[in-house]
Motif scaffolding. Structure first.
Motif, mmCIF file in Angstrom:
data_model
loop_
_atom_site.group_PDB
_atom_site.id
_atom_site.type_symbol
_atom_site.label_atom_id
_atom_site.label_comp_id
_atom_site.label_asym_id
_atom_site.label_seq_id
_atom_site.Cartn_x
_atom_site.Cartn_y
_atom_site.Cartn_z
ATOM 1 N N TYR A 1 0.762 -1.303 -0.073
ATOM 2 C CA TYR A 1 0.048 -0.283 0.010
ATOM 3 C C TYR A 1 1.176 1.382 0.347
ATOM 4 O O TYR A 1 1.610 1.442 1.029
ATOM 5 C CB TYR A 1 -1.083 0.406 1.130
ATOM 6 C CG TYR A 1 -2.195 -0.690 1.294
ATOM 7 C CD1 TYR A 1 -3.661 -0.454 0.966
ATOM 8 C CD2 TYR A 1 -2.694 -1.966 1.657
ATOM 9 C CE1 TYR A 1 -4.494 -0.924 0.462
ATOM 10 C CE2 TYR A 1 -3.043 -3.201 1.583
ATOM 11 C CZ TYR A 1 -4.320 -1.904 1.232
ATOM 12 O OH TYR A 1 -5.292 -3.066 0.860
ATOM 13 N N LEU A 2 0.815 2.073 -0.912
ATOM 14 C CA LEU A 2 1.035 3.503 -0.939
ATOM 15 C C LEU A 2 0.403 4.710 -0.382
ATOM 16 O O LEU A 2 -0.605 4.017 0.036
ATOM 17 C CB LEU A 2 1.509 3.933 -2.575
ATOM 18 C CG LEU A 2 2.368 3.031 -2.891
ATOM 19 C CD1 LEU A 2 2.138 3.384 -4.461
ATOM 20 C CD2 LEU A 2 3.703 2.753 -2.522
ATOM 21 N N MET A 3 1.270 4.836 0.850
ATOM 22 C CA MET A 3 -0.054 6.308 1.582
ATOM 23 C C MET A 3 -0.449 7.090 1.202
ATOM 24 O O MET A 3 0.936 8.102 0.663
ATOM 25 C CB MET A 3 0.318 6.348 3.497
ATOM 26 C CG MET A 3 0.357 4.904 3.526
ATOM 27 S SD MET A 3 0.896 4.183 5.118
ATOM 28 C CE MET A 3 1.107 5.496 6.108
ATOM 29 N N ALA B 1 -8.251 11.895 -2.149
ATOM 30 C CA ALA B 1 -8.750 12.279 -3.378
ATOM 31 C C ALA B 1 -8.152 13.741 -4.242
ATOM 32 O O ALA B 1 -8.256 12.968 -5.352
ATOM 33 C CB ALA B 1 -9.810 13.755 -3.090
ATOM 34 N N ALA B 2 -6.962 14.367 -3.975
ATOM 35 C CA ALA B 2 -6.190 14.685 -4.921
ATOM 36 C C ALA B 2 -5.244 13.622 -5.620
ATOM 37 O O ALA B 2 -4.720 14.507 -6.178
ATOM 38 C CB ALA B 2 -5.303 16.041 -4.241
ATOM 39 N N THR B 3 -4.928 13.220 -5.024
ATOM 40 C CA THR B 3 -3.759 11.555 -5.788
ATOM 41 C C THR B 3 -4.592 11.103 -7.045
ATOM 42 O O THR B 3 -3.713 10.861 -7.770
ATOM 43 C CB THR B 3 -3.310 10.890 -4.452
ATOM 44 O OG1 THR B 3 -2.640 11.737 -3.495
ATOM 45 C CG2 THR B 3 -2.502 9.958 -4.924
ATOM 46 N N GLU C 1 -5.322 6.473 2.583
ATOM 47 C CA GLU C 1 -5.248 7.899 3.403
ATOM 48 C C GLU C 1 -5.340 7.547 5.114
ATOM 49 O O GLU C 1 -6.519 7.476 5.314
ATOM 50 C CB GLU C 1 -5.318 8.849 2.722
ATOM 51 C CG GLU C 1 -5.662 10.180 4.217
ATOM 52 C CD GLU C 1 -7.273 10.863 3.432
ATOM 53 O OE1 GLU C 1 -7.538 12.040 4.076
ATOM 54 O OE2 GLU C 1 -7.199 11.366 1.852
ATOM 55 N N PRO C 2 -4.312 7.210 5.605
ATOM 56 C CA PRO C 2 -4.442 7.097 6.383
ATOM 57 C C PRO C 2 -5.462 7.095 7.734
ATOM 58 O O PRO C 2 -4.960 9.266 7.686
ATOM 59 C CB PRO C 2 -3.268 6.631 7.598
ATOM 60 C CG PRO C 2 -1.934 7.014 6.591
ATOM 61 C CD PRO C 2 -3.211 7.588 5.176
ATOM 62 N N ARG C 3 -6.236 7.113 8.673
ATOM 63 C CA ARG C 3 -6.512 8.066 9.982
ATOM 64 C C ARG C 3 -6.195 7.315 11.240
ATOM 65 O O ARG C 3 -6.021 8.071 12.227
ATOM 66 C CB ARG C 3 -8.178 7.950 10.087
ATOM 67 C CG ARG C 3 -8.649 8.661 8.597
ATOM 68 C CD ARG C 3 -10.203 8.384 9.092
ATOM 69 N NE ARG C 3 -10.968 9.150 8.141
ATOM 70 C CZ ARG C 3 -11.729 8.718 7.423
ATOM 71 N NH1 ARG C 3 -12.883 7.589 7.811
ATOM 72 N NH2 ARG C 3 -12.811 9.452 6.253
#
Length: 113
Positions: free
Chosen positions: A59-61, A66-68, A105-107
């Protein structure tokens, strides 16, 4: 004791995947010898190897999914549906030669680098 990670992506088309890593994801690389690039990741690295059965569990982070995904789609890259897993927003990126990478996108809290 451990100071890095070397990840391997197996693919039917190593040249196309290497171009994707360098040109689309804009990952810097070095020639490991004989024109075999090794790509940098923060704080790991990734390489593309040919295989009949493509696959990866990587996984890439990103700090802004959304922008990525919008930037990837603008470069003609297919991304999967986005889902909220609670611990992060998740999608996938289709790879040349088969397979896919996770993108999220990690939280959750992240360890210091």
């Amino acid at each position: 004791m451990i100071d890095g990670v070397h990840a391997v992506l197996f693919t039917r088309d190593a040249d196309a995947l290497r171009a994707f890593l360098g040109d689309v994801l804009e990952l810097p690389s070095v020639d490991a010898g004989g024109g075999w690039p090794i790509f940098a990741l923060p704080p790991a690295e990734v390489a593309a190897h040919p295989a009949d059965d493509p696959g990866a569990q990587l996984y890439l982070m990103t700090s802004d999914l959304a922008a990525t995904t919008e930037a990837l789609r603008a470069k003609g890259i297919e991304t999967g549906p986005e889902s909220d897993q609670g611990w992060g927003l998740v999608t996938s990126i289709a790879l040349p030669g088969g397979g896919e990478l996770g993108l999220y996108e990690p939280r959750h809290p992240r360890p210091p680098g």
